[in-house]
Design an enzyme around this catalytic site. Structure first.
Site, PDB file in Angstrom:
ATOM      1  N   SER A 123      -1.905  -0.759  13.339  1.00 53.07           N
ATOM      2  CA  SER A 123      -1.407  -0.678  11.966  1.00 53.07           C
ATOM      3  C   SER A 123      -0.669   0.627  11.705  1.00 53.07           C
ATOM      4  CB  SER A 123      -2.596  -0.784  10.998  1.00 53.07           C
ATOM      5  OG  SER A 123      -2.224  -0.395   9.700  1.00 53.07           O
ATOM      6  N   CYS A 126       0.834  -1.208   0.000  1.00 56.53           N
ATOM      7  CA  CYS A 126       0.000   0.000   0.000  1.00 56.53           C
ATOM      8  C   CYS A 126       0.866   1.254   0.000  1.00 56.53           C
ATOM      9  CB  CYS A 126      -0.939  -0.010   1.192  1.00 56.53           C
ATOM     10  SG  CYS A 126      -2.080  -1.410   1.186  1.00 56.53           S
TER      11      CYS A 126
END
Length: 559
Positions: free
Chosen positions: A471, A196
């Site tokens: 995260s 990502c």
């Protein structure tokens, strides 16, 4: 220098004709089997975009190995991606690092490789590669798969957080965009294969692998779909054969000095809090855990400003970061504070690699005098925690010191339910416990809790304290990796609804404002809850996992 002993010598002995016969059944020739045996550990697979493109990188690496006079043997480990946030599978997230490391260790010794190239991209595969490199002490190079290019929608760069903000809103009953627009964002956010497009855990660990000296310069940030990545992969194949001939093994590269360099780079890029457990696990693997500690990470953080204005700590994408010079540019900025004598897989030192690097000015990688913030990550302690980790760059200034009443949840599912039902008030501090290595089990990812807080507009009014992990995508006031974890009887286990908690990032404090006598009485009366998971691999992890401040890995030491 004498020629390093390699396994092709073993395979030439007459008594091993059977082994050669089996290998020839796959098309290997007598000449092939007289060359250095190079394992190519590839996490290619169809389970996540970070690994989907790695087949081509594997082919490029193998071409480079053949060119340089080696013989490649490719094998696979599964590509890990924590997509199932908030579901049972997420409990396996941290544990997969140790599974993959053990898999590579076993394959390498079983097949008698002389050198190893590891190819991976995502959150736990890259750290697993680092643990395997430390465990094997062979010539090793890691090729990280690189970031995906940002998506585009209505003239704006997108990444997965562009979808998160709206899907979390739907989860708590707030439809921030029509479903049709959410679908368009969903289609546009991820442009193709790769990790990502922001400094989440995956790209953070790719950058730290390069900073450690285990990847060729430029590998970490070169975008997944570009030809540059294939060229670097082929050059890696060339170089691993040279490393075998030179006898340059991983223990000469992963040293105290190179880990300290990686810690400074972590702070300078404002990387993911998860990187801390991976660096601590690496240090533990190498029996350096008495020197590479949270105290050292905190001290180096106070000395090292965050200079990368990359999402989520700034507006720029990973492709922007690469164009600005990537890891080598950051290290050039930090050069005076780095251990420049540390050796890298190029065969040259950090200083020699940086000698010809030309810095350019720009907004993506800023100067030390004009940083994004004064530190990328911070370590807290106090009456609620021996240690805890926080990422100040993603917290609004008004929440960097906060006192509020505790809202206590024995697991993230309870917290998510309360958020969905609107039971959290401005000022509350959510305590999500029993999510540590033993309690989760698995050092669970509780990122979704922060997502729900943001969707409710509470990220500048509420905080989260957890013994789980968060995260690298997350923005908001979260404090994670609290030790001792609740399942080990740490103070987090005895916090009650309404207790006041105070967090102070500047003073590096996290305190439970309860009288010492009362706290001791609560701890004396505490007993552990029933384990959530009673069969399968997670029970092994729960029994053997180190605490978060030692890297949360399976303790493999006999002594």
């Amino acid at each position: 220098m004498s020629k390093p002993k390699t396994h092709q010598d073993f395979f030439q002995q007459p008594e091993n004709a059977r082994s050669r016969a089996l290998l020839k059944s796959m098309g290997y020739t007598t000449r092939d089997l007289a060359q250095p045996r190079i394992g190519v550990a590839n996490s290619w697979g169809e389970t996540s975009p970070g690994h989907f493109h790695l087949r081509a990188l594997g082919d490029a690496v193998k071409a480079g190995i053949w060119q340089a006079g080696g013989t490649p043997f490719e094998f696979n480990s599964f590509g890990q991606c924590p997509m199932d946030i908030g579901e049972h599978g997420i409990r396996y997230d941290t544990a997969t690092r140790d599974i993959v490391a053990a898999e590579i260790e076993a394959a390498t010794w079983l097949h008698m490789f002389d050198g190893l190239v590891m190819i991976s991209s995502c959150d736990k595969n890259v750290p697993a590669n680092l643990l395997a490199a430390a465990r094997l002490d062979l010539p090793v190079i890691i090729v990280t798969g690189g970031p995906m290019l940002a998506g585009r929608h209505q003239g704006q760069d997108l990444d997965t957080t562009s979808v998160d903000v709206h899907c979390w809103a739907y989860a708590v009953g707030k439809k921030s965009v029509p479903l049709e627009e959410l679908g368009r964002l969903e289609d546009a956010a991820c442009s193709g294969a790769g990790a990502c497009a922001l400094l989440g855990t995956a790209n953070t660990m790719q950058c730290l692998t390069e900073a450690l000296g285990l990847s060729l310069p430029g590998v970490a940030t070169s975008p997944a779909p570009l030809a540059q990545k294939l060229r670097l992969a082929k050059e890696t194949g060339n170089r691993i054969v040279e490393l075998v001939k030179e006898g340059l093994t991983s223990h000469r590269i992963i040293t105290r000095e190179s880990i300290r360099n990686a810690i400074r780079v972590l702070h300078a890029i404002g990387g993911s809090t998860n990187a801390i457990i991976h660096l601590l696990a690496l240090a533990y693997e190498l029996r350096m855990d008495e020197e590479i500690t949270l105290e050292l990470i905190e001290r180096l953080g106070r000395e090292t400003p965050c200079i990368a204005a990359v999402r989520p700590s700034g507006p720029y994408t990973m492709a922007d970061f690469d164009e600005a010079g990537g890891v080598q540019a950051v290290m050039k900025r930090l050069e005076s504070s780095l251990a420049t004598e540390a050796l890298t897989v190029t065969g040259r030192t950090v200083g020699q690699n940086l000698a010809g690097f030309e810095l350019s000015e720009g907004p993506v990688i800023r100067t030390l005098e004009d940083p994004v913030s004064q530190g990328g990550l911070a370590i807290l302690s106090g009456s609620l925690a021996r240690s805890a980790v926080v990422r100040p760059t993603v917290i609004v200034p008004e929440m960097r010191r906060h006192q509020g009443p505790a809202r206590v949840f024995d697991g993230q599912e309870e917290a998510l339910d309360a958020l969905r039902k609107g039971r959290i008030q401005p000022g509350d501090i959510l305590v999500v416990r029993y999510e540590g290595p033993k309690g989760g089990p698995g050092l669970t990812e509780v990122f979704k809790v922060i997502g729900f807080l943001r969707a409710l507009g509470l990220e500048s009014q509420c905080a989260l304290v957890t013994d789980g992990k968060i995260s690298g995508f997350a923005k908001g006031p979260f404090i994670c990796q609290v030790t001792p974890e609740a399942a080990e009887g740490g103070p987090l286990a005895v916090v009650r609804d309404g207790d006041l908690i105070e967090m102070d990032l500047e003073e590096r404090r996290l305190d439970l404002l309860v009288d010492d006598k009362e706290l001791k009485a609560r701890l004396a009366a505490w007993s552990p809850p029933e384990p959530r998971v009673k069969d399968g691999f997670l029970t092994v992890y729960a029994r053997l996992a180190n605490p978060a401040d030692k890297g949360a890995g399976i303790n493999l030491r006999l002594k």
